[in-house]
Motif scaffolding. Sequence first.
Motif, mmCIF file in Angstrom:
data_model
loop_
_atom_site.group_PDB
_atom_site.id
_atom_site.type_symbol
_atom_site.label_atom_id
_atom_site.label_comp_id
_atom_site.label_asym_id
_atom_site.label_seq_id
_atom_site.Cartn_x
_atom_site.Cartn_y
_atom_site.Cartn_z
ATOM 1 N N LEU A 1 0.839 -1.196 0.000
ATOM 2 C CA LEU A 1 0.000 0.000 0.000
ATOM 3 C C LEU A 1 0.881 1.256 0.000
ATOM 4 O O LEU A 1 0.659 2.178 -0.791
ATOM 5 N N THR A 2 1.883 1.271 0.857
ATOM 6 C CA THR A 2 2.811 2.407 0.919
ATOM 7 C C THR A 2 3.473 2.627 -0.439
ATOM 8 O O THR A 2 3.538 3.758 -0.932
ATOM 9 N N ALA B 1 2.333 1.672 -3.382
ATOM 10 C CA ALA B 1 1.318 2.100 -4.352
ATOM 11 C C ALA B 1 1.007 3.592 -4.203
ATOM 12 O O ALA B 1 0.827 4.299 -5.196
ATOM 13 N N ILE B 2 0.970 4.062 -2.945
ATOM 14 C CA ILE B 2 0.707 5.489 -2.703
ATOM 15 C C ILE B 2 1.857 6.327 -3.273
ATOM 16 O O ILE B 2 1.638 7.332 -3.948
ATOM 17 N N ARG C 1 1.695 6.675 -6.860
ATOM 18 C CA ARG C 1 0.427 7.286 -7.263
ATOM 19 C C ARG C 1 -0.449 6.307 -8.052
ATOM 20 O O ARG C 1 -1.114 6.691 -9.019
ATOM 21 N N ASP C 2 -0.422 5.048 -7.640
ATOM 22 C CA ASP C 2 -1.249 4.005 -8.269
ATOM 23 C C ASP C 2 -2.584 3.982 -7.525
ATOM 24 O O ASP C 2 -2.756 3.287 -6.529
ATOM 25 N N GLU C 3 -3.535 4.776 -8.031
ATOM 26 C CA GLU C 3 -4.808 4.979 -7.326
ATOM 27 C C GLU C 3 -5.579 3.676 -7.166
ATOM 28 O O GLU C 3 -6.094 3.378 -6.087
ATOM 29 N N ARG D 1 -4.569 0.480 -7.180
ATOM 30 C CA ARG D 1 -3.914 -0.440 -6.240
ATOM 31 C C ARG D 1 -4.028 0.057 -4.796
ATOM 32 O O ARG D 1 -4.355 -0.703 -3.897
ATOM 33 N N SER D 2 -3.770 1.354 -4.593
ATOM 34 C CA SER D 2 -3.815 1.871 -3.220
ATOM 35 C C SER D 2 -5.237 1.820 -2.665
ATOM 36 O O SER D 2 -5.439 1.449 -1.503
ATOM 37 N N ARG E 1 -6.201 -0.472 0.480
ATOM 38 C CA ARG E 1 -6.751 0.250 1.633
ATOM 39 C C ARG E 1 -8.067 -0.407 2.080
ATOM 40 O O ARG E 1 -8.264 -0.654 3.271
#
Length: 154
Positions: free
Chosen positions: A12-13, A15-16, A19-21, A23-24, A28
Amino acid sequence: MTSLKSRLQDDLTAAIKQRDELRSATLRMTLTAITNEEVAGKQARQLSDDEVQKVIAREAKKRREAAEAFAQGDRQAQAERERAEGEVLAGYLPAQLGDEELGALVADAVAEARAGGAEGPRAMGAVMKIVNPKVAGRAEGGRVAAAVKRALAG
């Protein structure tokens, strides 16, 4: 060895940061589902990797069902989004069994149940009890049940 939950958090970290919306957002939601599961019940607890995997499988199933519903409702953009989220989650699940592998496991379980005296439609429960631990997360329950019904009918 890192736990599955911490792998999800690390991903998640990443992906953030990338900027992989899609995936994040997916990770999440899945981590929220895991946390909800951990605080459900009388006492908060840490989930095992197996339990985390069940939560991920449940979330993936929700995505598949939502994608089908959106597709039937002629809402292709939402259907595609749900499918894409499902693919993100599939990366954290064991590889799914093919029809032949599942059929072989079911056939063995039917033979084992018959050896134990279970016959006909009533053998369904006995066969499911034998086959479920062998399948463990590698095929959906509905698919397993359908394969068992076919094997018992044949």
